[in-house]
Design an enzyme around this catalytic site. Structure first.
Site, PDB file in Angstrom:
ATOM      1  N   ASP A 146     -12.814  -0.807  16.537  1.00 12.79           N
ATOM      2  CA  ASP A 146     -12.158  -2.102  16.269  1.00 12.79           C
ATOM      3  C   ASP A 146     -10.910  -2.076  16.965  1.00 12.79           C
ATOM      4  O   ASP A 146     -10.857  -3.274  17.419  1.00 12.79           O
ATOM      5  CB  ASP A 146     -11.885  -1.958  14.597  1.00 12.79           C
TER       6      ASP A 146
ATOM      7  N   THR B   8      11.173   2.734 -11.008  1.00 10.36           N
ATOM      8  CA  THR B   8      10.317   3.487 -10.135  1.00 10.36           C
ATOM      9  C   THR B   8       9.272   2.573  -9.445  1.00 10.36           C
ATOM     10  O   THR B   8       9.060   2.692  -8.168  1.00 10.36           O
ATOM     11  CB  THR B   8       9.466   4.461 -10.890  1.00 10.36           C
TER      12      THR B   8
END
Length: 232
Positions: free
Chosen positions: A96, A172
């Protein structure tokens, strides 16, 4: 002439129908139905040729099907390319990455180019103006970073990418989004600047489906680089 171009990556199995050098249609395949869907594409478009770039394991039947119905080429380091590969062990180089720099060379021959591919991993691929692929860097992509925080801690949840996030996370989830996604943007920014310290003028090409999911929050400089050219 109709050709089928296939790119099997860790994130997606994708392809395109090309006619006389222009893309006519984009394709997505499901791993569990790959052979059937590929056969349907071959029946529908009757491509003369096919090329496969793959960094994942797939059944031999896929290549047998392509070879039986088209003039089939499997992308590999042993082929002849418009660029030369200055890599320690070319056989270990992801095909790739080879495809990315070949595309950059076709668009910008005789120029320095940094091609950044953002998928399961982020790859930095630098092409010298003399046509030599020098190499680059590899780091974890967005999903890997999210999964790593969850996998290697006891309490952190697994979070998915989201273009809506703030620099300062107020919980969070938002803290993870900020750390991972802003972290990726800062990494890319820093890598571009490091190359800029060594090379005065070069092209920056950004590619990868995961990258463009963050377009709404990209800095102005990144939106400018999406035009494929950056002067430093």
């Amino acid at each position: 002439m109709i050709n089928l171009c296939l790119d099997f990556g860790n994130s997606r199995l994708k392809g395109a129908i090309m006619q006389n050098g222009k893309m006519q249609e984009q394709l997505l395949f499901r791993e569990q139905h790959l052979e059937a869907e590929l056969l349907a594409v071959l029946d529908k478009y009757q491509p003369t040729g096919a090329i496969l770039s793959s960094v994942v394991h797939h059944t031999p039947a896929v290549e047998q099907l392509l070879a039986g119905r088209t003039r089939f080429v499997k992308l590999g380091h042993q082929l002849r390319f418009p660029v030369s590969i200055a890599y320690d062990k070319p056989e270990t180089l992801g095909v790739d990455r080879i495809a990315l720099v070949c595309g950059a060379w076709r668009r910008f021959p005789g120029q320095y180019s940094l091609v950044i591919g953002v998928g399961s991993a982020i790859t930095y691929n630098f092409l010298h103006k003399n046509g030599e692929f020098l190499g680059g860097g590899i780091s974890p992509g967005l999903e890997m970073r999210f999964k790593a925080l969850h996998t290697f801690t006891d309490k952190l949840p697994e979070v998915g990418k989201d273009p809506q996030f703030s620099l300062i996370g107020y919980n969070t989830r938002q803290s993870i989004l900020s750390g991972v996604q802003q972290g990726v943007l800062e990494e890319v920014d820093g890598m571009i600047n490091r190359y800029a310290e060594r090379y005065r003028n070069f092209n920056v090409l950004l590619t990868g489906g995961i990258w463009f999911s963050l377009v709404p929050v990209l800095k102005v400089r990144y939106l400018q680089t999406l035009s494929y050219y950056m002067k430093v």
